[in-house]
Every structure is written in structure tokens, then in C-alpha cells.
Design a protein around this motif. Structure first.
Motif, mmCIF file in Angstrom:
data_model
loop_
_atom_site.group_PDB
_atom_site.id
_atom_site.type_symbol
_atom_site.label_atom_id
_atom_site.label_comp_id
_atom_site.label_asym_id
_atom_site.label_seq_id
_atom_site.Cartn_x
_atom_site.Cartn_y
_atom_site.Cartn_z
ATOM 1 N N GLY A 343 0.801 -1.231 0.000
ATOM 2 C CA GLY A 343 0.000 0.000 0.000
ATOM 3 C C GLY A 343 0.828 1.272 0.000
ATOM 4 N N THR A 344 2.149 1.125 -0.053
ATOM 5 C CA THR A 344 2.999 2.333 -0.008
ATOM 6 C C THR A 344 3.128 2.962 -1.399
ATOM 7 O OG1 THR A 344 4.260 1.402 1.825
ATOM 8 C CG2 THR A 344 5.308 3.188 0.592
ATOM 9 N N HIS A 345 3.113 4.274 -1.414
ATOM 10 C CA HIS A 345 3.439 5.015 -2.631
ATOM 11 C C HIS A 345 4.522 6.036 -2.302
ATOM 12 C CE1 HIS A 345 2.446 8.472 -5.580
ATOM 13 N NE2 HIS A 345 3.282 7.636 -6.150
ATOM 14 N N VAL A 346 5.663 5.937 -2.968
ATOM 15 C CA VAL A 346 6.740 6.925 -2.804
ATOM 16 C C VAL A 346 6.605 7.922 -3.937
ATOM 17 C CG1 VAL A 346 9.228 7.298 -2.714
ATOM 18 C CG2 VAL A 346 8.245 5.222 -1.734
ATOM 19 N N SER A 364 12.154 -9.986 -1.551
ATOM 20 C CA SER A 364 10.886 -10.625 -1.158
ATOM 21 C C SER A 364 9.684 -9.792 -1.578
ATOM 22 C CB SER A 364 10.843 -10.833 0.362
ATOM 23 O OG SER A 364 10.684 -9.586 1.019
ATOM 24 N N ASN A 365 8.558 -10.477 -1.802
ATOM 25 C CA ASN A 365 7.262 -9.837 -2.107
ATOM 26 C C ASN A 365 7.365 -8.757 -3.185
ATOM 27 O OD1 ASN A 365 5.659 -11.301 -0.133
ATOM 28 N ND2 ASN A 365 6.823 -10.156 1.394
ATOM 29 N N THR A 366 7.933 -9.117 -4.299
ATOM 30 C CA THR A 366 8.108 -8.135 -5.372
ATOM 31 C C THR A 366 6.897 -8.094 -6.313
ATOM 32 O OG1 THR A 366 9.252 -9.815 -6.668
ATOM 33 C CG2 THR A 366 10.627 -8.333 -5.355
ATOM 34 N N LYS A 367 5.955 -9.032 -6.117
ATOM 35 C CA LYS A 367 4.789 -9.055 -7.010
ATOM 36 C C LYS A 367 3.960 -7.774 -6.836
ATOM 37 C CE LYS A 367 1.109 -12.198 -8.483
ATOM 38 N NZ LYS A 367 -0.085 -11.398 -8.202
ATOM 39 N N ASP A 374 12.309 8.081 -14.585
ATOM 40 C CA ASP A 374 11.987 8.928 -15.735
ATOM 41 C C ASP A 374 10.735 8.366 -16.420
ATOM 42 O OD1 ASP A 374 12.073 10.971 -17.543
ATOM 43 O OD2 ASP A 374 13.841 10.266 -18.635
ATOM 44 N N GLN A 375 10.843 7.886 -17.671
ATOM 45 C CA GLN A 375 9.638 7.494 -18.417
ATOM 46 C C GLN A 375 9.328 6.005 -18.318
ATOM 47 O OE1 GLN A 375 8.038 9.859 -20.258
ATOM 48 N NE2 GLN A 375 9.601 11.440 -20.520
ATOM 49 N N GLU A 376 10.277 5.236 -17.741
ATOM 50 C CA GLU A 376 10.141 3.784 -17.880
ATOM 51 C C GLU A 376 9.942 3.095 -16.532
ATOM 52 O OE1 GLU A 376 13.383 2.025 -20.074
ATOM 53 O OE2 GLU A 376 12.717 0.011 -19.483
ATOM 54 N N THR A 377 8.867 2.328 -16.442
ATOM 55 C CA THR A 377 8.546 1.635 -15.201
ATOM 56 C C THR A 377 8.970 0.172 -15.294
ATOM 57 O OG1 THR A 377 6.685 3.102 -14.857
ATOM 58 C CG2 THR A 377 6.655 1.031 -13.643
ATOM 59 N N ARG A 378 9.632 -0.306 -14.255
ATOM 60 C CA ARG A 378 10.037 -1.722 -14.222
ATOM 61 C C ARG A 378 9.563 -2.358 -12.925
ATOM 62 N NH1 ARG A 378 16.088 -2.125 -17.003
ATOM 63 N NH2 ARG A 378 15.553 -0.857 -18.833
ATOM 64 N N GLN A 379 9.791 -3.668 -12.818
ATOM 65 C CA GLN A 379 9.402 -4.407 -11.615
ATOM 66 C C GLN A 379 10.595 -5.166 -11.069
ATOM 67 O OE1 GLN A 379 5.570 -6.244 -13.483
ATOM 68 N NE2 GLN A 379 5.242 -6.024 -11.284
ATOM 69 N N TRP A 380 10.630 -5.292 -9.755
ATOM 70 C CA TRP A 380 11.676 -6.111 -9.156
ATOM 71 C C TRP A 380 11.323 -7.571 -9.344
ATOM 72 C CZ3 TRP A 380 9.743 -1.795 -6.556
ATOM 73 C CH2 TRP A 380 10.669 -0.783 -6.262
ATOM 74 N N HIS A 398 3.926 0.034 -4.091
ATOM 75 C CA HIS A 398 3.767 -1.341 -3.629
ATOM 76 C C HIS A 398 2.272 -1.633 -3.601
ATOM 77 C CE1 HIS A 398 3.847 -5.042 -1.638
ATOM 78 N NE2 HIS A 398 4.742 -4.820 -0.691
ATOM 79 N N ASN A 399 1.799 -2.226 -4.676
ATOM 80 C CA ASN A 399 0.372 -2.547 -4.768
ATOM 81 C C ASN A 399 0.114 -4.018 -4.443
ATOM 82 O OD1 ASN A 399 0.107 0.061 -5.635
ATOM 83 N ND2 ASN A 399 0.009 -0.452 -7.815
ATOM 84 N N GLY A 400 1.134 -4.697 -3.938
ATOM 85 C CA GLY A 400 0.991 -6.126 -3.670
ATOM 86 C C GLY A 400 0.688 -6.400 -2.204
ATOM 87 N N THR A 401 1.214 -7.521 -1.717
ATOM 88 C CA THR A 401 0.984 -7.899 -0.318
ATOM 89 C C THR A 401 2.332 -8.211 0.333
ATOM 90 O OG1 THR A 401 0.707 -10.164 -1.055
ATOM 91 C CG2 THR A 401 -1.302 -8.882 -0.689
#
Ligand code: LMR
Ligand code: MN
Length: 427
Positions: A343-346, A364-367, A374-380, A398-401
Motif C-alpha cells: 500500500g505504499t506510494h513513494v 521478497s514480495n516483489t509481485k 523517468d519514463q520507464e517503469t520496471r518491476q523487481w 507497492h500494490n501487492g501484499t
């Protein structure tokens, strides 16, 4: 007010003694000068006090001795005790010298009485008010700066330097972002005047981002970049080396840090264990970067130095980090675990310098967690590294759990020379 030094001796012998001391000082013989002006008969002489202060100052410089410099400053302040008997030009000469030494010594609070004298003597010059404000801010006394700012803006409501610093105090001390924006906009109007400094564009843009006024923020960032205050609208770090290659995301294989990344990935399970075991030591992020949620960190290395004994809690992690001195010795970065709750937003922000790249190892918990640079969003991904330049605007969700854990390892920008890595001031 006397034209020349107050308390000039009426006796010709003592006047000549002062002349001789002046001569000696010019020739670098501070020892002789200091001895000569210390005569009992010269006690009331302004010129003797001035020469004594300068002799101490010269000695401090010759010996590179800060305690002597403190004594020299006290001696200059002693001259200024005669201020009511000093002519304008004389007062300015002594005050300028005193302030210069105080700034060099880094003891900003002791500038206050000097500025108070100048303000009393020259009540129509905003410059002295503004410099007093700046001294208070340098001394981390925003509360005192604010009082001076209020007085300054009452007298000169359109003074751009005062407006810009007021904006800074409103933003950083009071989170009064709307008012800060108003003040900055007036201070920087037309992109001209004495307040058009990079940091004020930075804080204006950041205030607008905090207010969610993204279009206006982007306009300010474009203006700042066009003026050369930012490397680009998206890359807004203020402590930069100009020639360094700039790109938001880096391909680790094309950097000298591939070995480090592979070693971290290979040991990710041990690193995760070390990060989880030390839970009690984590500290909440307190820079106000998150818009909502919970985010805490555990520093291992800061500014190129291990937090004392910290590596005992994370021996595997530290030994891998230590295998790359561009990481363990990165004086413009950190090595840390970063734990973010669901639930965190930075909010969008930039790091302070373009001299480092930031490596992340997913643990951990990267889902359903995202990082935009800049313009490009990635995921851990767990057990995988990413490399980006955090002097570019970036934002995290962090929209996961569960708790998302990553290890952050800052490394020197690969194009920095060995000499630069040794000598750049730490951040
Ligand atoms: C940041 O450096 O701002 C973030 O990427 C840190 C984090 O834990 O994701
Ligand atoms: Mn960041």
C-alpha cells in the motif's frame, strides 16, 4: 565618529610603533607585529586591536590552526566593539574581514552580532538582512532565519532573495507548499534577478509535485534545465559532475559492476535472511518522500563507511559489497536494506547527485511492486538486480501484499576517475 582609527595615540613614538607593526605584518612577520602592538600603552588604540587580530589571523593561516583562527575572530570582534567610533568605510572593512573568517571557520552563528551592527548602521540595505538569514540557515536555525525574513519582507516585500529563502523555509519547515510556491514564483519571475539559483528551482518544482500540480512542476523543471540549473528536466540532482553519461536505466552487463551483481544474485537467499534477521534495527524513512504507507531502511554503509559493527549482522552481504570498492567506498551513496509495506506510494523525487548509480537486489514480495525512473517503469524480481540512476525522477508503488524487501547498493558512476572518487566531497 572619527575619520581614522579611534584611540590613535597622541604620542608620536607609539604612532610609529603602529606603523612599524603594519610594515612587519605586510612582510609576513606576524610574530614581531603581534608583540609590538601588545604594548600596554596601546590598549585603547583601534589600530592596535586591528593589527593584533590580523597578526593572529596570519599566524592561524601559517600554522593551519583552527583554535588560533577562533582567537583571531574574537580579536576582530573586539575591534568591532568600537563600532560606534568607526567610520562607515572602516566598519565595513573590519566587518567584511570578520565575516569572511567566520564563514571559513564554519561557525555561522557568530556572524549574527556583526550583521546586527551592519543593519543598525545601514538600515536601508537589504543585503545585510539577507546575509543574516543565510547565516542562520547555514547554522540550521530556520526558526531564527524566519524572524529575520519576516522583518525583511515587511520592509522590502519584493526582495527576491528574501522571497526565495522564505519559500524555502515555508516548504521545508512548515510544509506550507502553496505559500512556498507563491514566494518562489515571485522570487524567480521572468527567470531573472539575484535569486535564480538551482536550488530554488528545485524546491519550487518539488513543492508543485507535493501539491500534485504536475503540469506546472514540469514547466518549472523545463525552465530550470533551459537555464542550465538541472542536467535535464527529469535529472534534477544538484551535486553533479557535468560530463557523466546520463541515462535512467543501465544495463548492468555493460558496466564494470556485472561481477558484483552476479555475486549478489547468487547469494540472494543468504542476503534475504540477513535482512530479515535484523528487523529490529530498521529505521523509518523520514525525508517525507512517501505519500502513503510504511517504509523503513537499515543502513550498512553510508558515505563509503560501514556503520560501526553493522556488518556483524549481515556478514555475507557485507563481504560481497566489500569485494567491490566502488560500492563499499562510494562516498556519495549508501548500502542498505529497504523494506516497504503493501500500500505504499513513494512520490516522484530525485537523489542529490549524478555521481552514483543505484543497484537493487530484489529479495521478497516483489509481485505488484513498481519503480518508475523517468519514463520507464520496471518491476523487481526476487534474486535479480536492477541498476538505475536515481538522480532522475523516480517513483515507487507497492500494490501487492507483504513486506517488499530489496538490498540497495550504490556504486560510483563508472566514468568517474580514481582521483574524483578520492576527492569529491561526500554526500
Ligand atoms: C528509492 O531509491 O527511492 C527507492 O527506489 C527505494 C526503494 O526502496 O524502492
Ligand atoms: Mn529515491
Amino acid at each position: 565618529i572619527e575619520d581614522d582609527w579611534p584611540g590613535e595615540p597622541s604620542n608620536e613614538y607609539w604612532r610609529e610603533e603602529l606603523d612599524k607593526a603594519e610594515q612587519e605584518l605586510r612582510q609576513g612577520d606576524w610574530r614581531a607585529a603581534s608583540h609590538r602592538v601588545s604594548a600596554e600603552q596601546l590598549r585603547g588604540s583601534g589600530r592596535a586591536r586591528w593589527l593584533l587580530a590580523r597578526a593572529l589571523d596570519a599566524e592561524a593561516e601559517a600554522r593551519r590552526d583552527n583554535r588560533l583562527l577562533t582567537r583571531a575572530i574574537a580579536a576582530y570582534l573586539d575591534v568591532l566593539k568600537m563600532n560606534e567610533r568607526l567610520a562607515d568605510a572602516r566598519l565595513l572593512e573590519v566587518a567584511d574581514k570578520t565575516l569572511e573568517r567566520i564563514r571559513f571557520r564554519g561557525n555561522y552563528l557568530s556572524a549574527e552580532p556583526v550583521y546586527r551592527l551592519l543593519i543598525r548602521r545601514f538600515p536601508d540595505v537589504p543585503h545585510y538582512y539577507n546575509n543574516l538569514t543565510i547565516s542562520f540557515l547555514m547554522a540550521n536555525r530556520a526558526d531564527l532565519a524566519e524572524l529575520v525574513l519576516e522583518e525583511t519582507l515587511q520592509k522590502w516585500p519584493n526582495d527576491r532573495i528574501a522571497l526565495a529563502h522564505h519559500g524555502f523555509v515555508l516548504k521545508t519547515q512548515h510544509k506550507r507548499y502553496e505559500e512556498a510556491v507563491e514566494a518562489f514564483l515571485k522570487a524567480l519571475e521572468g527567470d531573472e534577478g539575484p535569486a535564480t539559483e538551482p536550488r530554488f528551482y528545485y524546491h519550487l518544482g518539488d513543492s508543485l509535485l507535493l501539491l500534485g500540480r504536475f503540469t506546472e512542476a514540469h514547466e518549472v523543471h523545463k525552465r530550470g534545465a533551459a537555464l542550465g540549473h538541472f542536467l535535464s528536466p527529469a535529472q534534477r540532482s544538484l551535486y553533479n559532475v557535468d560530463r557523466l553519461k546520463s541515462q535512467p536505466w543501465w544495463d548492468i552487463e555493460k558496466t564494470p559492476y556485472n561481477k558484483l551483481a552476479r555475486a549478489l544474485e547468487k547469494s540472494w537467499k543468504d542476503i534475504l535472511k540477513e535482512g530479515e534477521k535484523a528487523k529490529a534495527l530498521y529505521e523509518k524513512e523520514k525525508e517525507g518522500l512517501k505519500e502513503r504507507g510504511e517504509w523503513s531502511q537499515l543502513d550498512l554503509f553510508v558515505r563509503g563507511q560501514e556503520i560501526p559493527n553493522r556488518c556483524k549482522t549481515a556478514p555475507v552481504t557485507c563481504s560481497i559489497v566489500r569485494s567491490e570498492v566502488a560500492a563499499s567506498g562510494c562516498r556519495r551513496g549508501q548500502v542498505k536494506f529497504s523494506a516497504m509495506e503493501a500500500g505504499t506510494h513513494v512520490r516522484p523525487h530525485v537523489g542529490p547527485t549524478n555521481c552514483r548509480l543505484r543497484m537493487h537486489l530484489g529479495l521478497s514480495n516483489t509481485k505488484d511492486t513498481y519503480i518508475r525512473v523517468d519514463q520507464e517503469t520496471r518491476q523487481w524480481e526476487v534474486g535479480k538486480t536492477l541498476l538505475f540512476d536515481d538522480s532522475f525522477e523516480h517513483e515507487v508503488w507497492h500494490n501487492g501484499t507483504g513486506t517488499r524487501l530489496v538490498l540497495i547498493v550504490d556504486v560510483w558512476h563508472p566514468a568517474l576517475t580514481a582521483a574524483e572518487r578520492r576527492t569529491l566531497p561526500p554526500i
